[in-house]
Each structure stands twice: as C-alpha cells, then as structure tokens.
Design a protein around this motif. Structure first.
Motif, PDB file in Angstrom:
ATOM      1  N   ILE A  15       0.834  -1.203   0.000  1.00  0.00           N
ATOM      2  CA  ILE A  15       0.000   0.000   0.000  1.00  0.00           C
ATOM      3  C   ILE A  15       0.870   1.255   0.000  1.00  0.00           C
ATOM      4  O   ILE A  15       0.623   2.184  -0.772  1.00  0.00           O
ATOM      5  N   VAL A  16       1.898   1.274   0.841  1.00  0.00           N
ATOM      6  CA  VAL A  16       2.787   2.433   0.901  1.00  0.00           C
ATOM      7  C   VAL A  16       3.500   2.633  -0.438  1.00  0.00           C
ATOM      8  O   VAL A  16       3.567   3.751  -0.966  1.00  0.00           O
ATOM      9  N   ALA A  17       4.031   1.567  -1.016  1.00  0.00           N
ATOM     10  CA  ALA A  17       4.724   1.667  -2.307  1.00  0.00           C
ATOM     11  C   ALA A  17       3.778   2.142  -3.399  1.00  0.00           C
ATOM     12  O   ALA A  17       4.134   2.986  -4.223  1.00  0.00           O
ATOM     13  N   GLY A  18       2.562   1.611  -3.410  1.00  0.00           N
ATOM     14  CA  GLY A  18       1.583   2.016  -4.410  1.00  0.00           C
ATOM     15  C   GLY A  18       1.228   3.484  -4.307  1.00  0.00           C
ATOM     16  O   GLY A  18       1.187   4.207  -5.311  1.00  0.00           O
ATOM     17  N   VAL A  19       1.001   3.962  -3.085  1.00  0.00           N
ATOM     18  CA  VAL A  19       0.662   5.371  -2.884  1.00  0.00           C
ATOM     19  C   VAL A  19       1.831   6.264  -3.287  1.00  0.00           C
ATOM     20  O   VAL A  19       1.636   7.297  -3.947  1.00  0.00           O
ATOM     21  N   LEU A  20       3.051   5.880  -2.922  1.00  0.00           N
ATOM     22  CA  LEU A  20       4.221   6.681  -3.294  1.00  0.00           C
ATOM     23  C   LEU A  20       4.404   6.750  -4.811  1.00  0.00           C
ATOM     24  O   LEU A  20       4.721   7.808  -5.350  1.00  0.00           O
ATOM     25  N   LEU A  21       4.193   5.634  -5.491  1.00  0.00           N
ATOM     26  CA  LEU A  21       4.318   5.639  -6.958  1.00  0.00           C
ATOM     27  C   LEU A  21       3.214   6.474  -7.601  1.00  0.00           C
ATOM     28  O   LEU A  21       3.460   7.198  -8.571  1.00  0.00           O
ATOM     29  N   LEU A  22       2.007   6.394  -7.057  1.00  0.00           N
ATOM     30  CA  LEU A  22       0.919   7.222  -7.579  1.00  0.00           C
ATOM     31  C   LEU A  22       1.211   8.703  -7.368  1.00  0.00           C
ATOM     32  O   LEU A  22       0.996   9.521  -8.273  1.00  0.00           O
ATOM     33  N   LEU A  23       1.712   9.048  -6.201  1.00  0.00           N
ATOM     34  CA  LEU A  23       2.061  10.447  -5.932  1.00  0.00           C
ATOM     35  C   LEU A  23       3.182  10.925  -6.848  1.00  0.00           C
ATOM     36  O   LEU A  23       3.149  12.057  -7.333  1.00  0.00           O
ATOM     37  N   THR A  28       4.640  14.695 -10.968  1.00  0.00           N
ATOM     38  CA  THR A  28       5.420  14.988 -12.175  1.00  0.00           C
ATOM     39  C   THR A  28       4.519  15.286 -13.363  1.00  0.00           C
ATOM     40  O   THR A  28       4.994  15.638 -14.426  1.00  0.00           O
ATOM     41  N   ARG A  29       3.232  15.126 -13.173  1.00  0.00           N
ATOM     42  CA  ARG A  29       2.212  15.432 -14.185  1.00  0.00           C
ATOM     43  C   ARG A  29       2.453  14.730 -15.511  1.00  0.00           C
ATOM     44  O   ARG A  29       2.306  15.302 -16.578  1.00  0.00           O
ATOM     45  N   GLY A  30       2.840  13.465 -15.430  1.00  0.00           N
ATOM     46  CA  GLY A  30       2.946  12.643 -16.630  1.00  0.00           C
ATOM     47  C   GLY A  30       4.079  13.010 -17.557  1.00  0.00           C
ATOM     48  O   GLY A  30       3.961  12.873 -18.762  1.00  0.00           O
ATOM     49  N   GLU A  31       5.181  13.501 -17.025  1.00  0.00           N
ATOM     50  CA  GLU A  31       6.315  13.870 -17.866  1.00  0.00           C
ATOM     51  C   GLU A  31       7.134  12.634 -18.226  1.00  0.00           C
ATOM     52  O   GLU A  31       7.827  12.072 -17.392  1.00  0.00           O
ATOM     53  N   TRP A  36       4.341   6.202 -16.632  1.00  0.00           N
ATOM     54  CA  TRP A  36       4.329   4.760 -16.397  1.00  0.00           C
ATOM     55  C   TRP A  36       4.440   4.446 -14.912  1.00  0.00           C
ATOM     56  O   TRP A  36       3.870   3.477 -14.426  1.00  0.00           O
ATOM     57  N   ILE A  37       5.170   5.261 -14.181  1.00  0.00           N
ATOM     58  CA  ILE A  37       5.299   5.043 -12.742  1.00  0.00           C
ATOM     59  C   ILE A  37       3.930   5.150 -12.079  1.00  0.00           C
ATOM     60  O   ILE A  37       3.594   4.374 -11.188  1.00  0.00           O
ATOM     61  N   PHE A  38       3.117   6.092 -12.524  1.00  0.00           N
ATOM     62  CA  PHE A  38       1.765   6.236 -11.996  1.00  0.00           C
ATOM     63  C   PHE A  38       0.961   4.958 -12.238  1.00  0.00           C
ATOM     64  O   PHE A  38       0.312   4.433 -11.337  1.00  0.00           O
ATOM     65  N   LEU A  39       1.027   4.446 -13.450  1.00  0.00           N
ATOM     66  CA  LEU A  39       0.272   3.237 -13.785  1.00  0.00           C
ATOM     67  C   LEU A  39       0.795   2.011 -13.053  1.00  0.00           C
ATOM     68  O   LEU A  39       0.015   1.161 -12.621  1.00  0.00           O
ATOM     69  N   ILE A  40       2.098   1.923 -12.878  1.00  0.00           N
ATOM     70  CA  ILE A  40       2.685   0.802 -12.154  1.00  0.00           C
ATOM     71  C   ILE A  40       2.293   0.847 -10.677  1.00  0.00           C
ATOM     72  O   ILE A  40       2.132  -0.190 -10.034  1.00  0.00           O
TER      73      ILE A  40
END
Length: 66
Positions: A15-23, A28-31, A36-40
């Motif tokens: 959960i922590v890793a997922g939230v950090l990757l989503l953040l 970075t606003r999809g730069e 891909w990090i957001f989707l992962i």
C-alpha cells in the motif's frame, strides 16, 4: 474470487509503495517515463487493498497468518 495470500507487513509495504508511486506520477504530471510510474503504482496498491496477489498464487507464496 481470489484466495487471500497477502497479509501483515507485506500488505502495508504494498500500500505504501503504491501510494508513493501514484504520488510520484501525479506530482510529475505525466512527464515522460513518470506516466508509467503512476500506472505501475496501481498494481501494488490494488494487491495490498484486496489482500491477494495473482503472482503469489502461481508461485505458491502466502504471507497471511493462518
């Protein structure tokens, strides 16, 4: 639907890793590659919240207390 096989520290770490990757993806606003990090980040977050990991099922791992 799926057998529960994720528990304890494994669940919290996912959960922590997922939230950090989503953040990271949102901040970075999809730069470039960060999109891909957001989707992962969705994968560990979902497996942590649902307490099930399809890969664990295939390999035969179970981190839940019985």
């Amino acid at each position: 639907m799926f057998k529960t096989n994720v528990g304890g520290i494994d669940k919290i770490a996912r959960i922590v890793a997922g939230v950090l990757l989503l953040l990271a993806g949102v901040l970075t606003r999809g730069e470039g590659a960060y999109n891909w990090i957001f989707l992962i980040g969705v994968v560990p977050l979902a497996t942590g919240l649902l307490n099930t990991c399809p890969l664990y099922t295939l390999v035969g791992i179970n981190t839940c207390k019985r």
